[in-house]
Design a protein around this motif. Structure first.
Motif, PDB file in Angstrom:
ATOM      1  N   GLU A  55      50.446  18.658  15.999  1.00  0.00           N
ATOM      2  CA  GLU A  55      49.747  17.742  15.094  1.00  0.00           C
ATOM      3  C   GLU A  55      50.539  16.457  14.877  1.00  0.00           C
ATOM      4  OE1 GLU A  55      47.177  18.621  11.834  1.00  0.00           O
ATOM      5  OE2 GLU A  55      47.699  20.742  11.960  1.00  0.00           O
ATOM      6  N   CYS A  56      51.857  16.564  14.780  1.00  0.00           N
ATOM      7  CA  CYS A  56      52.694  15.364  14.662  1.00  0.00           C
ATOM      8  C   CYS A  56      52.496  14.463  15.881  1.00  0.00           C
ATOM      9  CB  CYS A  56      54.160  15.753  14.548  1.00  0.00           C
ATOM     10  SG  CYS A  56      54.613  16.637  13.044  1.00  0.00           S
ATOM     11  N   GLN A  57      52.497  15.063  17.065  1.00  0.00           N
ATOM     12  CA  GLN A  57      52.328  14.296  18.294  1.00  0.00           C
ATOM     13  C   GLN A  57      50.948  13.659  18.364  1.00  0.00           C
ATOM     14  OE1 GLN A  57      53.292  17.421  21.097  1.00  0.00           O
ATOM     15  NE2 GLN A  57      55.200  17.765  19.989  1.00  0.00           N
ATOM     16  N   LEU A  58      49.934  14.383  17.924  1.00  0.00           N
ATOM     17  CA  LEU A  58      48.583  13.831  17.944  1.00  0.00           C
ATOM     18  C   LEU A  58      48.451  12.658  16.987  1.00  0.00           C
ATOM     19  CD1 LEU A  58      46.452  17.108  18.130  1.00  0.00           C
ATOM     20  CD2 LEU A  58      46.933  15.483  19.971  1.00  0.00           C
ATOM     21  N   THR A  59      49.103  12.746  15.840  1.00  0.00           N
ATOM     22  CA  THR A  59      49.099  11.608  14.911  1.00  0.00           C
ATOM     23  C   THR A  59      49.692  10.374  15.578  1.00  0.00           C
ATOM     24  OG1 THR A  59      49.224  13.031  12.962  1.00  0.00           O
ATOM     25  CG2 THR A  59      50.017  10.762  12.711  1.00  0.00           C
ATOM     26  N   TYR A  60      50.795  10.566  16.288  1.00  0.00           N
ATOM     27  CA  TYR A  60      51.460   9.462  16.982  1.00  0.00           C
ATOM     28  C   TYR A  60      50.568   8.888  18.082  1.00  0.00           C
ATOM     29  CZ  TYR A  60      55.284   7.038  19.430  1.00  0.00           C
ATOM     30  OH  TYR A  60      56.084   6.099  20.034  1.00  0.00           O
ATOM     31  N   VAL A  61      49.993   9.762  18.895  1.00  0.00           N
ATOM     32  CA  VAL A  61      49.165   9.314  20.018  1.00  0.00           C
ATOM     33  C   VAL A  61      47.911   8.602  19.515  1.00  0.00           C
ATOM     34  CG1 VAL A  61      47.772  10.092  21.978  1.00  0.00           C
ATOM     35  CG2 VAL A  61      50.044  11.084  21.584  1.00  0.00           C
ATOM     36  N   LEU A  62      47.278   9.122  18.477  1.00  0.00           N
ATOM     37  CA  LEU A  62      46.074   8.481  17.953  1.00  0.00           C
ATOM     38  C   LEU A  62      46.387   7.144  17.300  1.00  0.00           C
ATOM     39  CD1 LEU A  62      43.096   9.415  18.029  1.00  0.00           C
ATOM     40  CD2 LEU A  62      44.753  11.147  18.713  1.00  0.00           C
TER      41      LEU A  62
ATOM     42  N   SER B  59      63.565  11.228  27.563  1.00  0.00           N
ATOM     43  CA  SER B  59      62.284  11.432  26.902  1.00  0.00           C
ATOM     44  C   SER B  59      62.327  10.774  25.535  1.00  0.00           C
ATOM     45  CB  SER B  59      62.026  12.937  26.759  1.00  0.00           C
ATOM     46  OG  SER B  59      61.118  13.206  25.728  1.00  0.00           O
ATOM     47  N   TYR B  60      61.202  10.224  25.098  1.00  0.00           N
ATOM     48  CA  TYR B  60      61.132   9.649  23.759  1.00  0.00           C
ATOM     49  C   TYR B  60      60.200  10.487  22.892  1.00  0.00           C
ATOM     50  CZ  TYR B  60      60.759   6.311  19.945  1.00  0.00           C
ATOM     51  OH  TYR B  60      60.801   5.723  18.703  1.00  0.00           O
ATOM     52  N   LEU B  61      60.772  11.179  21.921  1.00  0.00           N
ATOM     53  CA  LEU B  61      60.031  12.038  21.004  1.00  0.00           C
ATOM     54  C   LEU B  61      59.294  13.167  21.736  1.00  0.00           C
ATOM     55  CD1 LEU B  61      58.541   9.277  18.674  1.00  0.00           C
ATOM     56  CD2 LEU B  61      60.470  10.802  18.152  1.00  0.00           C
ATOM     57  N   GLY B  62      59.662  13.410  23.001  1.00  0.00           N
ATOM     58  CA  GLY B  62      58.978  14.416  23.796  1.00  0.00           C
ATOM     59  C   GLY B  62      57.561  14.032  24.158  1.00  0.00           C
TER      60      GLY B  62
ATOM     61  N   THR C  83      57.129  10.549  13.750  1.00  0.00           N
ATOM     62  CA  THR C  83      55.907  10.397  14.534  1.00  0.00           C
ATOM     63  C   THR C  83      54.717   9.923  13.691  1.00  0.00           C
ATOM     64  OG1 THR C  83      55.520  12.774  14.249  1.00  0.00           O
ATOM     65  CG2 THR C  83      56.555  12.067  16.309  1.00  0.00           C
ATOM     66  N   ARG C  84      54.944   9.544  12.460  1.00  0.00           N
ATOM     67  CA  ARG C  84      53.836   9.101  11.597  1.00  0.00           C
ATOM     68  C   ARG C  84      53.194   7.813  12.106  1.00  0.00           C
ATOM     69  NH1 ARG C  84      52.695  11.432   6.811  1.00  0.00           N
ATOM     70  NH2 ARG C  84      54.298  12.707   5.812  1.00  0.00           N
ATOM     71  N   ARG C  85      54.007   6.962  12.701  1.00  0.00           N
ATOM     72  CA  ARG C  85      53.517   5.658  13.141  1.00  0.00           C
ATOM     73  C   ARG C  85      53.989   5.372  14.564  1.00  0.00           C
ATOM     74  NH1 ARG C  85      50.731   6.348   9.551  1.00  0.00           N
ATOM     75  NH2 ARG C  85      50.416   5.183   7.608  1.00  0.00           N
ATOM     76  N   PHE C  86      53.106   4.756  15.328  1.00  0.00           N
ATOM     77  CA  PHE C  86      53.454   4.258  16.661  1.00  0.00           C
ATOM     78  C   PHE C  86      54.026   2.864  16.498  1.00  0.00           C
ATOM     79  CE2 PHE C  86      52.324   1.727  20.371  1.00  0.00           C
ATOM     80  CZ  PHE C  86      52.833   2.496  21.410  1.00  0.00           C
ATOM     81  N   ASP C  87      55.260   2.669  16.933  1.00  0.00           N
ATOM     82  CA  ASP C  87      55.923   1.377  16.798  1.00  0.00           C
ATOM     83  C   ASP C  87      55.852   0.642  18.137  1.00  0.00           C
ATOM     84  OD1 ASP C  87      57.523  -0.809  16.379  1.00  0.00           O
ATOM     85  OD2 ASP C  87      59.180   0.314  15.479  1.00  0.00           O
ATOM     86  N   PRO C  88      55.043  -0.425  18.235  1.00  0.00           N
ATOM     87  CA  PRO C  88      54.907  -1.127  19.523  1.00  0.00           C
ATOM     88  C   PRO C  88      56.198  -1.779  19.996  1.00  0.00           C
ATOM     89  CG  PRO C  88      53.776  -2.314  17.780  1.00  0.00           C
ATOM     90  CD  PRO C  88      54.177  -1.004  17.199  1.00  0.00           C
TER      91      PRO C  88
END
Length: 499
Positions: free
Chosen positions: A404-411, A372-375, A478-483
Motif C-alpha cells: 500500500e505504501c508503494q501504491l501511494t507513491y506510484v499513484l 534500487s530506490y525505495l524498492g 513513500t507518502r509523496r513522489f518527489d520529482p
C-alpha cells in the motif's frame, strides 16, 4: 531478425494478478486511470495464494493485518487465515472493485524491453506483443519455486512435487513420503500429512526457530460484531500493528535483549514438546532468532515425535530411483518426494527478462550491480515501477502494508505524469545509490546479517529482501513522489491516450 508486430498499445501495463497487481488496479481505478491492463499468466487471479494449495497452508501474519486498509475483512474464520480464505478475499476484491474487466488471463510476459526511440516498453507475451508507456511489475518475490540441484532427481521412480506446485490429484495415504526442507511451508505440511502417510522422512539442513502459534478460531459473534462496528476493527488492527512493530522490529534490528527473550521462549516451546534429547538437539538452531524466517507452529514439533516420522540431518548426496541417499550412505526408500525448498528471490527468472536502457537487466539490481530506490524505481529503467521490490520485505507484519505504501507513491507519481502529458522519467543514479548505501549501512546491525545464510540475501551476501527499520518510516518516505529525485524528459504521444 524482424521486429515483432505490436498488436496493442496502452498507457499502463501491470504484470501479475496477485495481491500487488489487484491492489494496483484498484488504486488506478479509484484515481480515474482506466487505460491499463493486468497481464496474468494463469487463468485465475491469486498469485502466491492461488499457487500454494498444499495441506495446512495458511498465512503466518495475523488475519486482521492481512487485508488492504481500504477493504478490511471482518469475517476471517481464524486469527491466521487459511489459503482458501485469503484467495477468496483477493478474488472478491477484484470483482467488487471492477478489476476483472482489465485483466487478460493466460498472458505470460516472456520479455519486457525499453525502447528509447518510442519512450515506451515493448512486452512480448505468449499471446502477442503490446506496447505500454508505463510498466508496473507485480510479479512478487515468492512466485518461482526453487528446486535444489540434487543429482539423480530426474531418475526417481515415484512422484515429485514442490510445495508451490502441489498435485491435488495425488493421494498420500499409506505412502512413504519425504519432505525436503524444514522452513515455513514444511512446518505446515508435515503435521498435516503425518497422520495419513505410512512413513514420513523429513530432511533438515538447518533447524528453524519455532515460536508458539496464536492460532484460534474466531467465534461467529466476534465476526458479526466486527462487521457491524467497522471502527472497532480498525482499532484492533491498529493495536495489532503497533504491537508487532514495537516488539519485532527492535528484536531484529536494534536490541539483543528482546531477541534473547524470544529465543528463550522458543527453546522452552521446544523443550515442552520434544522430550527426546537427541531429537531436541537436532532441532536447536545455532544462529540468532530472526536471521532466517521465524516459524509459528504448535504442531510441527509434536508431529516429528510420532512413531512414523524420522528427522534426518545428514546431507542428501543423490536421489536414486528407489529413494534418497544421504552422506552416511543410507538409502531412504520413498514413494513421493515433496520439495519444501522455497522460491527464487534474489535470482528471480523474470528479472532476466526485464531489459532497460543499454541492455541493463533487472537481475543486475538483485545482484547489487545497480541500486534500487525505495524498492520501487531503478536507474536505467525509465517509466518502470516495481511492487514488493528489493528491501521492501517484512518479517513481522503484513506485506500488504508495504505494498500500500508503494501504491501511494506510484499513484502520486501518475498524478504528476498525467499533468505533464506522459513524460519519460528515470530515478537519478546518485539518489538511488544514496538510498542503497543507507540500506547497506542499516542492514549491518540487523539480525539478517548476523552470519547465517537465508533467502533474505543475494549471492554476494547483501540484504536484498528486508526493510531494515520500522515500516512506518517506509510509509513516511513513500507518502509523496518527489520529482526532484528523477530525470524527467518530454513525453511522446501514445495512441491509447492518457492513463
Amino acid at each position: 531478425m524482424t521486429e515483432p508486430r505490436v498488436s496493442e498499445e496502452i498507457p499502463i501495463a501491470i504484470v501479475g494478478g496477485g495481491f500487488s497487481g489487484v491492489g494496483a488496479a484498484i488504486r488506478l481505478l479509484a484515481a480515474g486511470h482506466t487505460q491499463f491492463v493486468v497481464l496474468e499468466r494463469a487463468e485465475e487471479l491469486g498469485g502466491t495464494w492461488r499457487e500454494n494449495v498444499y495441506p495446512g497452508c495458511r498465512c503466518d501474519v495475523p488475519s486482521r493485518l492481512y487485508s488492504y486498509s481500504f477493504a478490511p475483512e471482518p469475517g476471517w474464520r481464524d486469527t491466521y487465515a487459511a489459503q482458501e480464505e485469503i484467495w477468496d478475499y483477493l478474488r472478491d476484491l477484484a470483482g467488487r472493485f471492477g478489476v476483472l474487466a482489465h485483466v487478460q488471463f493466460g498472458h505470460q510476459v516472456l520479455q519486457a524491453t525499453w525502447d528509447d526511440s518510442t519512450g515506451s516498453w515493448t512486452l512480448t507475451t505468449n499471446r502477442g506483443v503490446l506496447r505500454c508507456r508505463y510498466l508496473i511489475s507485480a510479479i512478487g518475490a515468492l512466485a518461482e519455486p526453487s528446486l535444489p540441484p540434487i543429482p539423480g532427481a530426474d531418475r526417481f521412480g515415484g512422484t515429485v512435487m514442490h510445495s508451490a506446485r502441489w498435485d491435488r490429484s495425488h493421494r498420500l495415504e499409506g505412502e512413504r513420503v519425504a519432505v525436503i526442507g524444514t522452513g515455513a511451508s514444511a512446518v505446515q505440511i508435515v503435521p498435516s500429512i503425518q497422520p495419513e502417510v505410512e512413513r514420513l522422512t523429513v530432511f533438515q539442513r538447518t533447524p528453524g526457530w519455532v515460536l508458539p502459534h496464536r492460532l484460534r478460531p474466531v467465534p461467529d459473534w466476534e465476526r458479526r460484531l466486527l462487521g457491524r462496528v467497522p471502527p472497532l476493527l480498525r482499532v484492533l488492527r491498529t493495536l495489532l500493528y503497533w504491537q508487532r512493530e514495537l516488539v519485532a522490529v527492535p528484536a531484529f534490528t536494534k536490541y539483543d535483549g528482546i531477541r534473547a527473550a524470544l529465543e528463550r521462549q522458543s527453546l522452552r516451546h521446544l523443550a515442552r514438546q520434544v522430550k527426546d534429547a537427541e531429537l531436541r538437539t537436532k532441532l536447536t538452531p545455532d544462529y540468532q532468532l530472526g536471521c532466517k524466517r521465524v516459524l509459528p507452529s504448535n504442531d510441527f514439533y509434536p508431529a516429528l515425535t510420532k512413531d512414523n516420522v524420522e528427522l534426518v540431518t545428514d546431507r542428501i548426496i543423490r536421489i536414486d530411483p528407489e529413494g534418497i541417499v544421504t552422506a552416511d550412505g543410507r538409502l531412504h526408500p520413498v514413494d513421493t518426494i515433496i520439495f519444501a525448498t522455497g522460491f527464487h528471490v534474489s535470482d528471480h527468472p523474470m528479472a532476466e527478462r526485464i531489459v532497460g536502457r543499454d541492455s541493463h537487466r533487472l537481475a543486475e539490481v538483485l545482484r547489487g550491480a545497480l541500486p534500487s530506490y525505495l524498492g520501487i524505481t531503478f536507474p536505467e529503467f525509465p517509466n518502470f515501477f516495481m511492487l514488493s521490490g528489493p528491501n521492501t520485505g517484512t518479517g513481522h507484519t503484513s506485506q500488504l502494508f508495504m505494498v500500500e505504501c508503494q501504491l501511494t507513491y506510484v499513484l502520486d507519481a501518475f498524478g504528476l505524469l498525467w499533468e505533464l502529458e506522459n513524460p519519460v522519467i528515470e530515478v537519478l543514479e546518485d539518489v538511488a545509490q544514496a538510498h542503497a548505501d543507507e540500506i547497506e549501512r542499516r542492514s549491518r546491525r540487523t539480525v539478517w546479517m548476523s552470519g547465517c545464510r537465508s533467502w533474505y540475501q543475494n549471492a554476494q551476501g547483501q540484504n536484498i529482501a528486508m526493510w531494515p527499520d520500522y515500516t512506518f518510516t517506509y510509509r513516511r518516505r513513500t507518502r509523496r513522489f518527489d520529482p526532484s529525485d528523477y530525470r524527467i524528459e518530454e513525453g511522446r504521444p501514445v495512441s491509447a491516450g492518457s492513463p
